[in-house]
Design a protein around this motif. Sequence first.
Motif, PDB file in Angstrom:
ATOM      1  N   ILE A 131       0.953  -1.272   0.005  1.00 36.53           N
ATOM      2  CA  ILE A 131       0.159   0.221   0.181  1.00 36.53           C
ATOM      3  C   ILE A 131       0.790   1.228   0.004  1.00 36.53           C
ATOM      4  N   GLY A 132       0.493   2.143  -0.690  1.00 35.35           N
ATOM      5  CA  GLY A 132       1.240   3.609  -0.792  1.00 35.35           C
ATOM      6  C   GLY A 132       2.161   3.760  -1.950  1.00 35.35           C
ATOM      7  N   THR A 169      -4.711   2.993   3.055  1.00 33.61           N
ATOM      8  CA  THR A 169      -3.440   3.762   2.759  1.00 33.61           C
ATOM      9  C   THR A 169      -3.061   5.075   3.528  1.00 33.61           C
TER      10      THR A 169
END
Length: 341
Positions: A131-132, A169
């Motif tokens: 995530i991210g 996120t």
Amino acid sequence: MNANNIETCLEYTDSKKLDSDTLKILYKDMVLGRNFEDLCAKMYYRGKMFGFVHLYNGQEAVSSGVVKALNHSDYVCSTYRDHVHALSKGVPAKEVMAELFGKETGCCKGRGGSMHIFSAPHNFLGGFAFIGEGIPVAVGAAFQSLYSKKVLKEAGEMKVSVAFFGDGTTNNGQFFESLNMAVLWKLPVIFVVENNQWAIGMAHHRSSSVPEIYKKASAFGLPSIEVDGMDVLAVHNVAKEAVARARSGEGPTLIEALTYRFRGHSLADPDELRSSQEKRFWIVRDPIQRLKKHILDNNIYSIDQIEAIDQEVKQELDEAIDFAINSPEPNVADLYKYLFV
């Protein structure tokens, strides 16, 4: 839109604000995404796909509404739930399906798989397993767009970048760092939060001190908006405004789309944590059925025309499956072929 004027779109948008061709594009794209993912589930359980496969069912209005507001030359960064984003961006269904099968004809030559769909010809900058990860990549793409336009005096319109990511996120450091940088440099980037209410098995309201994600943007003076992510027309209208703003050099926008995934986190998830009552609440707001009903109620297309679109999609996906099944496996001799430029 501005930082002090946060809007909420919860009513279904009047379809007459969009021309019939645009409505057809949005409807067909959502149907393609939904049926593609349903086929993925079938193929996964038949042992044709391996590893983790995260499906997008229920969230199609976000992908179609945003991506169909972009030009071919604009950039999109996705997450591990990336198949439908790629399809919306124009990556052929047969190339995505072949990639999921691990075949040489896939858009990444079978080396990427479900979570790493990428297509340079379509400026689709990839799915990311963690995530991210895609957010700073989208910010980097936006920076090169701004640099090319302002410093290198590139002709034509400014290219816009879009970063898709989930609600989980937004408690990640890269999210805040990227928002700050984008506002500081007035980058042509749009941050799209697909708030499907769950980060794997964690309910969103239990994990964030500020459940309204769009409000987090105010810390950076970033224009933000909350939109009904089950209403493709509302999403599309909001996206067009954000794209116009970015392309004209006015900087970034954050869009929080309230949506819901109809399946578990992945095809390996028994989905026992979410209540049946919660699921029913969202399923009756199915974005495809809502748009279909609205089109028919307003006599924009007939039921026969709608069914013809459905048939076009079915044929395209039948061809994609045949293409994937009959494509060759990667050659073992090419194991190291794509490691270096």
